[in-house]
Design a protein around this motif. Structure first.
Motif, PDB file in Angstrom:
ATOM      1  N   ASP A 249      26.490  45.288  38.320  1.00 54.37           N
ATOM      2  CA  ASP A 249      25.153  44.723  38.905  1.00 54.37           C
ATOM      3  C   ASP A 249      24.892  43.433  38.468  1.00 54.37           C
ATOM      4  O   ASP A 249      24.462  42.467  39.219  1.00 54.37           O
ATOM      5  CB  ASP A 249      24.234  45.564  38.325  1.00 54.37           C
ATOM      6  N   ASP A 250      25.347  43.158  37.009  1.00 52.11           N
ATOM      7  CA  ASP A 250      24.852  41.671  36.627  1.00 52.11           C
ATOM      8  C   ASP A 250      25.737  40.717  37.091  1.00 52.11           C
ATOM      9  O   ASP A 250      25.201  39.504  37.022  1.00 52.11           O
ATOM     10  CB  ASP A 250      24.513  41.824  35.164  1.00 52.11           C
ATOM     11  N   ALA A 251      26.769  41.138  37.716  1.00 48.67           N
ATOM     12  CA  ALA A 251      27.676  40.124  38.094  1.00 48.67           C
ATOM     13  C   ALA A 251      27.806  39.742  39.654  1.00 48.67           C
ATOM     14  O   ALA A 251      28.102  38.777  40.293  1.00 48.67           O
ATOM     15  CB  ALA A 251      29.068  40.170  37.864  1.00 48.67           C
ATOM     16  N   TYR A 252      26.906  40.794  40.210  1.00 43.95           N
ATOM     17  CA  TYR A 252      26.843  40.888  41.993  1.00 43.95           C
ATOM     18  C   TYR A 252      25.913  39.798  42.206  1.00 43.95           C
ATOM     19  O   TYR A 252      24.882  39.541  41.960  1.00 43.95           O
ATOM     20  CB  TYR A 252      26.415  42.231  42.257  1.00 43.95           C
ATOM     21  N   ASN A 253      26.199  39.183  43.194  1.00 42.09           N
ATOM     22  CA  ASN A 253      25.547  37.755  43.818  1.00 42.09           C
ATOM     23  C   ASN A 253      25.700  37.929  45.193  1.00 42.09           C
ATOM     24  O   ASN A 253      26.790  37.519  45.817  1.00 42.09           O
ATOM     25  CB  ASN A 253      26.169  36.540  43.158  1.00 42.09           C
ATOM     26  N   PRO A 254      24.787  38.426  46.038  1.00 41.85           N
ATOM     27  CA  PRO A 254      25.059  38.545  47.480  1.00 41.85           C
ATOM     28  C   PRO A 254      25.192  36.961  48.049  1.00 41.85           C
ATOM     29  O   PRO A 254      25.569  37.047  49.295  1.00 41.85           O
ATOM     30  CB  PRO A 254      23.690  39.125  47.882  1.00 41.85           C
ATOM     31  N   GLU A 255      24.727  35.963  47.357  1.00 42.81           N
ATOM     32  CA  GLU A 255      24.869  34.716  47.904  1.00 42.81           C
ATOM     33  C   GLU A 255      26.311  34.185  47.741  1.00 42.81           C
ATOM     34  O   GLU A 255      26.839  33.037  48.375  1.00 42.81           O
ATOM     35  CB  GLU A 255      23.804  33.624  47.089  1.00 42.81           C
ATOM     36  N   ARG A 256      27.131  34.662  46.982  1.00 48.33           N
ATOM     37  CA  ARG A 256      28.425  34.458  46.667  1.00 48.33           C
ATOM     38  C   ARG A 256      29.130  34.310  48.203  1.00 48.33           C
ATOM     39  O   ARG A 256      29.144  35.113  48.997  1.00 48.33           O
ATOM     40  CB  ARG A 256      29.142  35.434  45.779  1.00 48.33           C
ATOM     41  N   ASP A 257      29.651  32.877  48.368  1.00 51.58           N
ATOM     42  CA  ASP A 257      30.153  32.726  49.800  1.00 51.58           C
ATOM     43  C   ASP A 257      31.880  33.113  49.643  1.00 51.58           C
ATOM     44  O   ASP A 257      32.152  33.412  48.875  1.00 51.58           O
ATOM     45  CB  ASP A 257      29.971  31.315  50.114  1.00 51.58           C
ATOM     46  N   VAL A 258      31.997  32.867  51.023  1.00 53.63           N
ATOM     47  CA  VAL A 258      33.433  33.564  51.190  1.00 53.63           C
ATOM     48  C   VAL A 258      34.563  32.307  50.559  1.00 53.63           C
ATOM     49  O   VAL A 258      35.540  33.018  49.988  1.00 53.63           O
ATOM     50  CB  VAL A 258      33.958  33.485  52.846  1.00 53.63           C
ATOM     51  N   ASP A 259      34.083  31.260  50.156  1.00 56.92           N
ATOM     52  CA  ASP A 259      35.024  30.373  49.525  1.00 56.92           C
ATOM     53  C   ASP A 259      35.423  30.940  48.095  1.00 56.92           C
ATOM     54  O   ASP A 259      36.173  31.013  47.588  1.00 56.92           O
ATOM     55  CB  ASP A 259      34.526  28.825  49.419  1.00 56.92           C
ATOM     56  N   SER A 260      34.148  31.645  47.574  1.00 62.61           N
ATOM     57  CA  SER A 260      34.093  31.858  46.082  1.00 62.61           C
ATOM     58  C   SER A 260      34.915  33.144  45.962  1.00 62.61           C
ATOM     59  O   SER A 260      36.078  33.299  45.257  1.00 62.61           O
ATOM     60  CB  SER A 260      32.749  32.345  45.606  1.00 62.61           C
ATOM     61  N   ARG A 261      34.947  34.050  47.029  1.00 69.28           N
ATOM     62  CA  ARG A 261      35.782  35.350  47.041  1.00 69.28           C
ATOM     63  C   ARG A 261      37.228  34.867  47.164  1.00 69.28           C
ATOM     64  O   ARG A 261      38.019  35.322  46.653  1.00 69.28           O
ATOM     65  CB  ARG A 261      35.098  36.322  47.905  1.00 69.28           C
ATOM     66  N   MET A 262      37.636  33.811  48.079  1.00 74.26           N
ATOM     67  CA  MET A 262      38.868  33.581  48.471  1.00 74.26           C
ATOM     68  C   MET A 262      39.466  32.954  47.096  1.00 74.26           C
ATOM     69  O   MET A 262      40.519  33.217  46.728  1.00 74.26           O
ATOM     70  CB  MET A 262      38.801  32.601  49.464  1.00 74.26           C
ATOM     71  N   LYS A 263      38.810  32.111  46.304  1.00 70.61           N
ATOM     72  CA  LYS A 263      38.952  31.317  45.218  1.00 70.61           C
ATOM     73  C   LYS A 263      39.503  32.721  44.282  1.00 70.61           C
ATOM     74  O   LYS A 263      40.595  32.382  43.536  1.00 70.61           O
ATOM     75  CB  LYS A 263      38.035  30.440  44.623  1.00 70.61           C
ATOM     76  N   GLU A 264      38.758  33.466  43.998  1.00 66.47           N
ATOM     77  CA  GLU A 264      39.003  34.494  42.988  1.00 66.47           C
ATOM     78  C   GLU A 264      39.948  35.396  43.367  1.00 66.47           C
ATOM     79  O   GLU A 264      40.901  35.562  42.542  1.00 66.47           O
ATOM     80  CB  GLU A 264      37.670  35.573  43.118  1.00 66.47           C
ATOM     81  N   GLU A 265      40.245  35.465  44.669  1.00 69.11           N
ATOM     82  CA  GLU A 265      41.521  36.337  45.227  1.00 69.11           C
ATOM     83  C   GLU A 265      42.666  35.330  44.907  1.00 69.11           C
ATOM     84  O   GLU A 265      43.700  36.003  44.510  1.00 69.11           O
ATOM     85  CB  GLU A 265      41.261  36.407  46.760  1.00 69.11           C
TER      86      GLU A 265
END
Lengths: 195, 200
Positions: A117-133
């Motif tokens: 929960d404390d890391a969840y950010n619904p505003e996190r965009d697709v770019d961020s997720r791709m970067k993490e991946e």
């Protein structure tokens, strides 16, 4: 007696001692404290979420069975990460023997895992997720000896001394491997890091 | 005078503030002068930040319930095992005695049949086949087949493993005329070798 509910946080060493004396609630608290930490460590090492959760279960089972084996001379976190790390390395060796490779090992698989929960950010965009991946994939592309120390140092934020005990290599070797692992990673991720 | 490769080894220590004063000064000077090393230092700093900020996964919601269930099962198994080992001697002695006697009896019954079967199975078993759950030998010259109906244990397995191409699965239909009591020609004393007439 120290109690989580009263705001006095018992140390891990207090909890394991209580558990060794028969306090099963202390074991529950240990599980609550370490379950996600261990999942993240093993997942980042193996790349498969379901297998990782199985290994986290197995880690706790071994803590339960072998609680009397823990001696207070070492930190509890060192002990539990050593168990988890050994299980992960064994699983990796088994995979090599099976010569099994799955695309799901490169990243998040289909099972729906919640972000804490404390890391969840619904505003996190697709770019961020791709970067993490991409970062995760490059971590997986490191050889296990670099991957393990990078995860323990940079993801889990453990001290070099503790990592040296967990991995059972000299302190100087730990520092050298962390440095070399970082240099390899930054070379592969230049295009991401230099943006 | 250090070269870039030597300064590279100091990058993590420099980024983490762990170098001694002299090494730190040397590193700072080198980073000012060398673009490549300066870039690497910046990249390692950015990398450490990114790794620190990787999202944390959570275990599945039923994780703790599953763990408790596994511990409970293990505890039950351990209790059962310790109970079985610690029955009073008045229970253990007759149980162990009867078990041992049964094992001896089973061995006495099985072993002679196995050794007889071994002696009656031809060594050059190139024409043996496994059909309908039995080891079968075709005797082309006499137009008969020999069935070894009791060979469903180790001797048969050994034969099968030597001649895998000869054997069909247990569920396969025999491809030669079925053998039954109407065409039984001969059988030996142990009933482990029966000869049937299949062609006339």
């Amino acid at each position: 007696m120290a109690d989580e509910g009263k705001g006095i946080r018992p140390t891990d060493e207090d909890l394991i001692e209580r558990f060794q004396n028969g306090d099963l609630y202390a074991f529950d608290l240990i599980v609550k404290r370490y379950k996600n930490q261990l999942l993240n460590f093993i997942y980042r090492f193996l790349g498969n979420t379901e297998e990782s959760e199985d290994l986290v279960q197995e880690t706790f089972l071994r803590v339960y069975r072998n609680r009397t084996a823990y001696q207070k001379v070492a930190k509890f976190s060192t002990w539990i990460y050593t168990i988890a790390g050994n299980l992960a390395k064994t699983e990796l060796r088994k995979r090599k023997r099976r010569r099994f490779f799955s695309i799901s090992e490169l990243g998040y698989n289909e099972k729906d895992y919640d972000i804490a929960d404390d890391a969840y950010n619904p505003e996190r965009d697709v770019d961020s997720r791709m970067k993490e991946e991409i970062i995760h994939q490059q971590i997986m592309a490191l050889s296990p000896k670099f991957r393990q120390v990078i995860l323990l140092r940079d993801v889990k934020q453990l001290s070099y001394e503790e990592i040296s005990k967990i991995v059972n290599i000299p302190l100087g070797t730990v520092k050298s491997r962390v440095n070399r692992g970082r240099l390899k990673l930054q070379e592969k991720l230049r295009y991401l890091l230099e943006r | 005078m250090k070269n870039c490769h030597q300064f590279e080894e100091l990058i993590s220590g420099y980024v983490e503030g762990e170098l001694d004063h002299k090494s730190n000064l040397l590193m700072e000077q080198h980073v000012r002068e060398c673009q490549a090393c300066s870039r690497k230092v910046k990249n390692v700093e950015a990398l450490c930040n990114n790794l620190r900020e990787l999202p944390e996964l959570s275990v599945s919601p039923d994780f703790e319930n599953i763990l408790r269930a596994r511990i409970s099962i293990e505890n039950k198994q351990r209790r059962r095992l310790s109970e079985s080992l610690f029955f009073p001697w008045q229970v253990r002695v007759p149980v162990y005695g009867i078990s041992f006697a049964l094992i001896l009896l089973a061995f006495a019954l099985v072993f002679p049949r196995v050794s007889n079967q071994k002696s009656s199975v031809p060594q050059a078993a190139t024409d043996l086949q496994w059909k309908g759950g039995q080891v079968v030998q075709q005797n082309a010259a006499s137009g008969s087949i020999t069935v070894y109906p009791a060979l469903d244990r180790e001797p048969a397995i050994n034969i099968i493993s030597q001649h895998p191409s000869k054997f069909l699965s247990r569920n396969s239909e025999p491809t030669i005329a079925s053998a039954d009591s109407t065409n039984l020609l001969a059988q030996n004393e142990n009933l482990d070798e029966l000869v049937y007439q299949t062609s006339y």
